[in-house]
Each structure stands twice: as structure tokens, then as C-alpha cells.
Design a protein around this motif. Structure first.
Motif, short mmCIF file in Angstrom:
data_model
loop_
_atom_site.label_atom_id
_atom_site.label_comp_id
_atom_site.label_asym_id
_atom_site.label_seq_id
_atom_site.Cartn_x
_atom_site.Cartn_y
_atom_site.Cartn_z
N UNK C 148 0.76 -1.18 0.14
CA UNK C 148 -0.16 0.02 -0.03
C UNK C 148 0.76 1.27 0.01
N UNK C 149 1.88 1.23 0.86
CA UNK C 149 2.74 2.37 0.94
C UNK C 149 3.51 2.73 -0.53
N UNK C 150 3.65 1.46 -1.11
CA UNK C 150 4.35 1.69 -2.41
C UNK C 150 3.33 2.29 -3.44
N UNK C 151 1.98 1.95 -3.24
CA UNK C 151 0.96 2.62 -4.23
C UNK C 151 0.81 4.13 -3.83
N UNK C 152 1.00 4.55 -2.62
CA UNK C 152 0.86 5.88 -2.20
C UNK C 152 2.06 6.74 -2.43
N UNK C 153 3.30 6.26 -2.29
CA UNK C 153 4.35 7.06 -2.18
C UNK C 153 5.66 6.47 -3.09
N UNK C 154 5.27 5.63 -3.94
CA UNK C 154 6.25 5.32 -4.99
C UNK C 154 7.11 4.26 -4.42
N UNK C 155 8.45 4.17 -5.04
CA UNK C 155 9.38 3.37 -4.82
C UNK C 155 10.50 4.02 -4.34
N UNK C 156 10.48 5.45 -4.12
CA UNK C 156 11.58 6.13 -3.57
C UNK C 156 11.91 6.25 -2.12
N UNK C 157 12.66 7.09 -1.91
CA UNK C 157 13.27 7.28 -0.50
C UNK C 157 11.93 7.40 0.51
N UNK C 158 10.97 8.03 0.05
CA UNK C 158 10.07 8.19 0.80
C UNK C 158 9.45 7.00 1.51
N UNK C 159 8.90 6.08 0.50
CA UNK C 159 8.31 4.81 0.77
C UNK C 159 9.11 4.18 1.92
N UNK C 160 10.49 4.06 1.53
CA UNK C 160 11.40 3.33 2.44
C UNK C 160 11.36 3.87 3.76
N UNK C 161 11.39 5.27 3.94
CA UNK C 161 11.84 5.94 5.19
C UNK C 161 10.49 5.79 6.04
N UNK C 162 9.14 5.50 5.28
CA UNK C 162 7.97 5.22 5.79
C UNK C 162 7.81 3.64 6.60
#
Lengths: 251, 267, 291
Positions: C148-162
Motif C-alpha cells: 500500500x505504501x508503495x502505491x501511495x508514495x512510489x518506490x523512492x526514499x519516502x516509501x522506504x523511510x515510512x
């Protein structure tokens, strides 16, 4: 919390959050969050289906098998470490190491060694559950009141009798605490394993729903999963509270 | 020791019939700490002997050596003329912290010693019931230790020690974990018990008053390393009213004399 | 509702095991312990630790030589690979990438987590509102949220940080909460009896009293954060150490794959060890004296 003289139970706030979710969902603020009511309806629709039940069966069997292995190996090892200094010195550094290490990194190793199947998931569950069981059992054995052991000795109890009549019972609260924490960890482990392997159980289901963008389905499975995990943790906590007084003599 | 005090307690008379005999016992912990040194003492049969001394003098160590729970570094202990090599059926121990199994009810706790001797369940439960009744806990057989008060728990510990019908009862500060009023009651009950049971009691305490109140003999130990400083027999008649003991001049003078002697060990 | 359960887990790992237990087992009380040079050398913990480490490495080497599986390199090969990825800088580069979401996520989780936890401890209203969420989060397999996080924030730094945040936060929050809530009542009453204001009581009494448990929670949070960081790199997109693992696995370069896994695990264990040393140094003078 107390409002106007009425005590509102802690779970009341979950209703508040659910309401918030429903509102956000109805307003269609984000495609990621369908209204809770539709998710719940979907959950009732999905749970009886073949797909869900087979995913659940696969997951549950890996979970149970993994935990059984972890308990059968972990508890005796913990008792050994608790009662023998040499065994403790040999194993403790490794147990501590694996307890705080990011075990996720080891899943790829299990995958290349044992393939992308149920064995890998079971081993992942064992890997996540066992260390805390060992450590808690060890702590339980070590915190047994020395006078209880002396008591058994003074009445002529042998080693095996002392083990059977005293150690196992006196350490039971800690052993159960270890198993409870192990279960919580392995719920996470089984899901992580399935997500990484991604062709078994819920991992496959998440991949399917994700790729087709079925958000209601996705959330429905997620909620069922979270509820199951929570219920499981609470069940073990209840069991643990029932034997809490076994440790009553400790200072 | 003042001349006056001598009227009220006597130096020990030679023991003719001793249940427990401690010969040249020494105890060194971890090769460095000398806890006990050259202890020679006889415990007369059918009497209560107290071990009294400043804290850390090794009185509990000595009791545990007699119990066979700790090995002596040197010397030996004879019980009924046989050397002690470990715990034995002729001795029973009463613990300071009661040492009850929290997961077992009163009946199972009291029957534990008999269970270890391989006595059949029905028989050991019958024996246990009678001892539970004897210490005044009839009706509490199915209760668990955490449901009992401290005083009741120690009664369970006592019943367990009595149930195995041992000649020698070893009591390690048995009343120190209960409150003052319960303790007084226990001390009185103990006197009745000694009179009734005719067993040998070895009693460790740190309370001077308690020792003088309950003991036929008092073994005074010195500060570490524990040695025998003095053995005294309070000249108190114990047949009558237990309350009279505390008003007996011999009681007061013995307490005072022991205090004067122990005071020298306290900095 | 098991409000304090998670706090107990921390107290568990942080405290129960740090107690010093003088008693070592049943037979010991009955046996005389005599100092013996050979025995004390054999049971000295450095000797035994070294022996058990040597035994494990030896077993690894042997299992690799058999080999138990074509995908199981020997200890020597793995160390060789570790040396070569260290020498050519690829390991350092991978760590530099992996540490970004990790550090970012941990800082966010610490600040937010301690803040929320302390607020929950100080006010029953906040507790009522927030604690069920974190209690459920503590026992739930939050990894399932990653897609879900990937859908929302893509595959970048943001998702990984979340991902790092959702892994690390619950344990930090619940420990801070339990720490504040379990401040000894007598200490607070003492403060009030000397006319301290609520603010002073919080700053001078509650927070200092709670800090050891809060710190223990941070340590546990960091351990979970590492799990999140590795998971994110394996599951979302291979970057950093995750890329090193995934790539070497895809080309069947197993020694390099094992070396990368070993290095990230070793790094995390060392980091947590440093944290617990710091913890002992700051909060536990009594424990330092014993060890």
C-alpha cells in the motif's frame, strides 16, 4: 477516558478512528482508502472463498509448524542455558545476536537454500520465534527462588524430580511469556516470509490484489489478518495471566 | 559477663544424649571468605537450641550445613551418630521465606515431603490433612499460597516439615517474615509444640528476645568468621504460663547479658 | 485491554535479563566449588565465546565444503567476497544508500514516537485516543502494509523511510508511554509536597525517572528499524545492501550475497550493542560495577 461522568472504554477510541476512516473513504480523498463499511462487507465476502481459505490454511500450517519447532527446541535450550553456566556462555552471545539482528536479511539465504515454498516459510517462522523463547525460558529458570530448590533438596528430591516438580512449574510464567512474544514475532515473520517469497499464502494474495488494484480486497484481508494477530496475542496473554501467580514467591 | 547475670543463666551442662553433633566444622566460601571456623557444638535431643549472632556470622550457613544443603569445608556433622552427607529423612527444614510452591495448593505443598518419599497419594494426603488441621489451617487445603497471609503461609511451611515426622526440625529465622503480633503468637505456639512433640529443634534467629523466649539453649556466635562465643542455658521454667516468661527476671537479665555481649560486634 | 503489554516486552528485554542472579542451578548448591586454574580458564567467558565462535565458523566451513547445497559457500569464500566488496568500495557505497532511509526513519520515529508516548503517559485523553492504535500495531504484521505504501508514495526514499517508521514507532511509543505512566507515585508526591509546579514535576521528576525505559524503547525501535530498512530494500526496489543481496543472488554469486547479508547483520548488531553500552553508561551505574 471519562466524559460527562461516563467512563468510555479504551476500545471506544477505535470506533472513533473507524468513523474517521469511513468519512475519509466516503469523501474519496484517496483511492487507497475505500470506506470502512465497504471493506468490512468485502471481508465477509472474501473470507468464505476458496482463495482466502487456502491462503489461510497454508499460512496457519506454516505458522503452527514453525512455532512448534521453535518451542520444542527453544524451551529445552533455555532450560539448559539457565541451569548450566558453560552452556550459557556458549549459546548466550548467539541468542542475543539473533534476537536483535535484522532477521529479514536471512530470508533470502533460506530462499536460495530451500526454494520458494512452505519449508522456507516454516524456517522463517522458527527464525523469528525461537530466540525470545530461549531467552525467556533461561530467565525463568534463573529467577527460580533458590530456597525452593533447597526445599526440594531438603526433602530428598533427586535431580530429575527437582526438574519435573520445581523447575518446569516455577519457570512456566516466563516460558509462556516467551512463547507469547515468539508468537507475536512469528506472525510478523510469516507475513514477511510470504511477502518476500510472494507466491504462497497471503503473500500471493496481496500481490494479486495489489497488481489489480483491488483496494477493498486488500484492506479486507489486512483487517482480518490484524484482527487474527491481535486475538492470538491476547489469547496468549490471557493464558499467561492465569499462571502468573506461579512466580509469586520471587523477591 | 556480670556476676549478677550468672544467677539467672548457667554455663552449659554436658550433653548426654545429643541428636545432632557438630565436630570441628569450618566453612570457606569461594576459597577466600571464611564464614565459619572450628565449630564444635552438641544439640541435646528433645530440646530447642537457638543459633544467635550478629548478621553475617554464619548462623544460617551452619544450619544449612546441618541440613546437608551446604557442604562443610572441614569437619563433620553427626545426626543420630551418623555423618551427614546430604539431606536426610531424619531432618526437616523450615524456610525463612516459606519456600512454598506457588502453583500447588496447601494440601500438595504439605504433602510434598511425603511425595518425595514415594508415599502413595491417598496416604500422604491423609497425613497432610491431619498436620494442616494441627497448625490450625483446616478448611484451607485447596487454597493456593498467594491466597494466604504471611502467617498462614509459614504455618503451611511448618506443617510440611512436621508431616515427614523427622527427629530434627531445622528452622531458619522462621518468624522473621511475619509481623510482630503474629510472631508473638507463633513463639507461644512453638513452646506448646516443643512440649508436645519431643523433637529436637535447631532454631536460627537474629532476635535476642525471641531466642531467650523459646530456647532451652542458646549458642552465641561471634562476628565473621563465625566461632562459638558462648553457650548459655536460660534458667527459665517453661511449664507454666507462656506470658510469665517475659516477666521472669531471668528472661530480662539473659536478654540484657546477650545484648551486652553482642554489642561488642557492632561498630 | 492489555495497555502495558508492549511496555512489558521492553522491560523484559531491557531489564529482567540485566538483573544479577546469584544462583546458578540445582546441583551447585550441594557441590563444593573449589578454585581450579584449568577449570576457571575453561569456563572463562572469553575462552568459551571464542570456542563457540570458532566452532560455528568451522561448522560453516565444513558445511560449505561438503557442500550441503550449491548455494552454500564456505566461510572462507564468504570472507573473501566480503574483502573484495569492501576493497572495491561497493559495500561502502551500498551502506551509504541503505543508511539514508534508515537514519531518516529512525530520527522521525524517535522524535514522533517519544513525543506521542510521553503525551499518552501524561494525559489519559491522549492515551484513550492513541493507545489502541499502537497496541494493535505492536502485535500486527505491519509489513503487509508495504504494498500500500508503495502505491501511495512510489518506490523512492519516502516509501522506504515510512517502512522504517512503521516498524520502529510502535515499540518506541508504547515504551515511552509505559515509562512515563509508571513513574513512582511517591516521587511525584514528593515533588508536589515541595510545591513544584506541574511543569517542574514533568521536567525534573517524570522525564528523568522515565528516561531509562524510554531509551530501552529507542534501542528496541532501532532493532525494528533495521528490519524495516532491509525489508524495504528487498521488497520495494533493490537499492543499497538490498541490491547487493538481490543482484548477487540473481547471478548466483553466493559468496557475495552471504557477505552482504553478514555485513548488514553485523552492522545492526554492533549498532545495537553500542546503544546498550551507552544505556549502561548513562543509566545503570550498578550494572557497570558488576560487569
Amino acid at each position: 477516558m471519562i466524559v460527562f461522568g461516563h467512563r468510555i472504554p479504551m476500545t471506544g477510541s477505535l470506533l472513533l478512528w473507524a468513523l474517521l476512516w469511513e468519512i475519509v473513504g466516503q469523501l474519496k480523498l484517496t483511492i487507497l482508502l475505500p470506506p470502512l463499511s465497504r471493506v468490512v462487507l468485502r471481508a465477509f465476502e472474501i473470507v468464505p472463498t476458496e482463495t482466502f481459505l487456502s491462503a489461510f490454511a497454508v499460512t496457519a500450517s506454516a505458522f503452527v509448524a514453525g512455532n512448534l519447532i521453535a518451542i520444542l527446541v527453544g524451551v529445552p535450550l533455555g532450560i539448559l542455558m539457565g541451569s548450566s553456566v558453560v552452556a550459557d556462555r556458549i549459546f548466550l552471545p548467539w541468542v542475543n545476536l539473533f534476537l536483535s539482528a535484522p532477521l529479514t536479511a536471512l530470508v533470502p539465504v533460506i530462499m536460495v537454500l530451500f526454494g520458494l515454498g512452505q519449508t522456507t516459510i516454516i524456517l522463517t517462522v522458527v527464525l523469528f520465534a525461537i530466540w525470545i523463547i530461549v531467552l525467556d525460558t533461561r530467565a525463568g529458570v534463573r529467577s527460580i527462588s533458590p530456597s525452593l530448590i533447597e526445599m526440594a533438596a531438603s526433602f530428598g528430591a533427586g535431580r530429575w524430580q527437582t526438574f519435573r516438580k520445581i523447575y518446569v512449574w516455577a519457570a512456566l510464567p516466563e516460558i509462556l511469556a516467551g512463547i507469547r512474544l515468539g508468537v507475536i514475532r512469528s506472525v510478523k515473520g510469516v507475513i514477511i516470509g510470504q511477502l518476500l517469497v510472494s507466491i504462497v499464502g497471503f503473500g500471493a494474495l496481496f500481490k494479486l490484489y495489489g497488481s489489480r488494484f483491488l483496494m477493498e480486497h486488500f484492506w479486507a484481508v489486512l483487517i482480518v489478518l490484524f484482527a487474527l494477530a491481535f486475538a492470538l496475542a491476547e489469547a496468549f496473554a490471557w493464558l499467561e495471566r492465569r499462571v502468573e501467580f506461579y512466580a509469586a514467591t520471587r523477591g | 559477663m556480670t556476676a549478677l547475670a550468672h544467677q539467672f543463666f548457667t554455663e552449659p551442662s554436658p550433653v548426654t544424649d545429643c541428636a545432632v553433633s557438630v565436630r570441628n566444622v569450618g566453612k570457606v566460601y569461594a576459597g577466600v571468605v571464611t564464614a565459619l571456623e572450628n565449630i564444635n557444638v552438641d544439640f541435646p535431643r528433645g530440646q530447642l537450641t537457638s543459633l544467635l549472632g550478629p548478621s553475617g556470622c554464619g548462623k544460617t550457613t551452619l544450619l544449612k550445613i546441618i541440613a546437608g544443603l551446604l557442604p562443610a569445608t572441614s569437619g563433620e556433622v553427626l545426626v543420630n551418630d551418623l555423618p551427614v552427607a546430604g539431606p536426610g529423612p531424619e531432618r526437616a527444614f523450615v524456610f525463612q521465606d516459606f519456600a512454598l510452591m506457588p502453583w500447588a495448593n496447601v494440601l500438595r505443598n504439605v504433602a510434598f515431603g511425603l511425595e518425595m518419599r514415594g508415599i502413595a497419594k491417598s496416604e500422604r494426603e491423609e497425613i497432610a490433612r491431619s498436620h494442616i488441621a494441627q497448625v490450625g489451617l483446616a478448611g484451607f487445603e485447596a487454597r493456593y499460597p498467594h491466597e494466604l497471609s504471611g502467617g498462614m503461609r509459614q504455618r503451611v511451611g511448618l506443617a510440611r516439615a512436621l508431616a515427614v515426622n523427622a527427629d530434627v526440625l531445622l528452622m531458619d529465622e522462621p518468624f522473621s517474615a511475619v509481623d510482630e503480633q503474629i510472631r508473638r503468637k507463633f513463639q507461644e505456639d512453638l513452646l506448646t509444640l516443643i512440649a508436645r512433640e519431643k523433637r529436637t529443634f535447631i532454631f536460627v534467629t537474629h532476635s535476642i528476645e525471641e531466642a531467650v523466649y523459646v530456647s532451652d539453649r542458646i549458642v552465641l556466635l561471634s562476628a565473621r568468621p563465625g566461632r562459638i562465643a558462648q553457650i548459655i542455658e536460660p534458667a527459665i521454667e517453661r511449664g507454666g504460663d507462656p506470658d510469665a516468661i517475659r516477666r521472669h527476671p531471668a528472661y530480662l537479665d539473659t536478654v540484657d547479658a546477650i545484648w551486652q555481649s553482642l554489642k561488642t560486634y557492632l561498630e | 485491554m492489555a495497555e502495558h503489554r508492549a511496555g512489558i516486552e521492553a522491560a523484559h528485554q531491557g531489564y529482567r535479563f540485566s538483573r544479577v542472579f546469584p544462583f546458578q542451578g540445582s546441583g551447585k548448591a550441594l557441590r563444593e566449588k573449589r578454585p581450579n586454574a584449568l577449570a576457571s580458564f575453561a569456563t572463562h567467558h572469553f575462552t568459551l565465546n571464542f570456542l563457540s565462535a570458532a566452532a560455528l565458523c568451522g561448522a560453516w566451513e565444513w558445511a560449505g565444503l561438503v557442500p550441503i547445497s550449491p548455494a552454500f559457500p564456505t566461510f572462507g569464500e564468504t570472507m573473501g567476497a566480503l574483502w573484495s566488496i569492501s576493497a572495491d568500495g561497493s559495500l561502502a557505497g551500498a551502506f551509504a544508500v541503505t543508511l539514508q532511509p534508515l537514519a531518516l526513519g529512525l530520527v522521525v520515529s524517535m522524535v514522533l514516537g517519544v513525543g506521542i508516548g510521553v503525551a499518552m503517559g501524561l494525559s489519559t485523553k491522549t492515551e484513550w485516543l492513541a493507545s489502541p492504535i499502537f497496541i494493535v500495531a505492536q502485535s500486527a504484521p505491519l509489513a503487509a502494509l508495504i504494498p500500500l505504501i508503495v502505491f501511495a508514495y512510489g518506490i523512492g526514499l519516502t516509501s522506504k523511510t515510512i517502512v522504517v517508521c512503521i516498524m520502529a514507532m510502535p515499540v518506541i511509543v508504547l515504551n515511552s508511554f509505559a515509562a512515563v505512566r509508571h513513574t513512582p507515585k511517591s516521587l511525584i508526591e514528593m515533588g508536589e509536597s515541595f510545591l513544584a509546579t506541574r511543569r517542574k514535576v514533568i521536567i525534573r521528576i517524570i522525564l528523568p525517572a522515565a528516561s531509562p525505559v524510554i531509551f530501552a524503547g529507542l534501542r528496541l525501535g532501532c532493532a525494528s528499524g533495521f528490519i524495516g530498512a532491509v525489508l524495504a530494500e528487498l521488497l520495494i526496489t533493490p537499492t543499497g545492501v538490498g541490491d547487493l543481496i538481490t543482484y548477487s543472488r540473481s547471478i548466483a554469486d553466493y559468496p557475495t550475497m552471504y557477505a552482504a547479508i553478514l555485513s548488514i547483520m553485523a552492522f545492526s548488531v554492533l549498532f545495537i550493542e553500542v546503544l546498550s553500552r551507552v544505556e549502561v553508561m548513562i543509566f545503570r551505574p550498578e550494572k557497570r560495577a558488576v560487569s
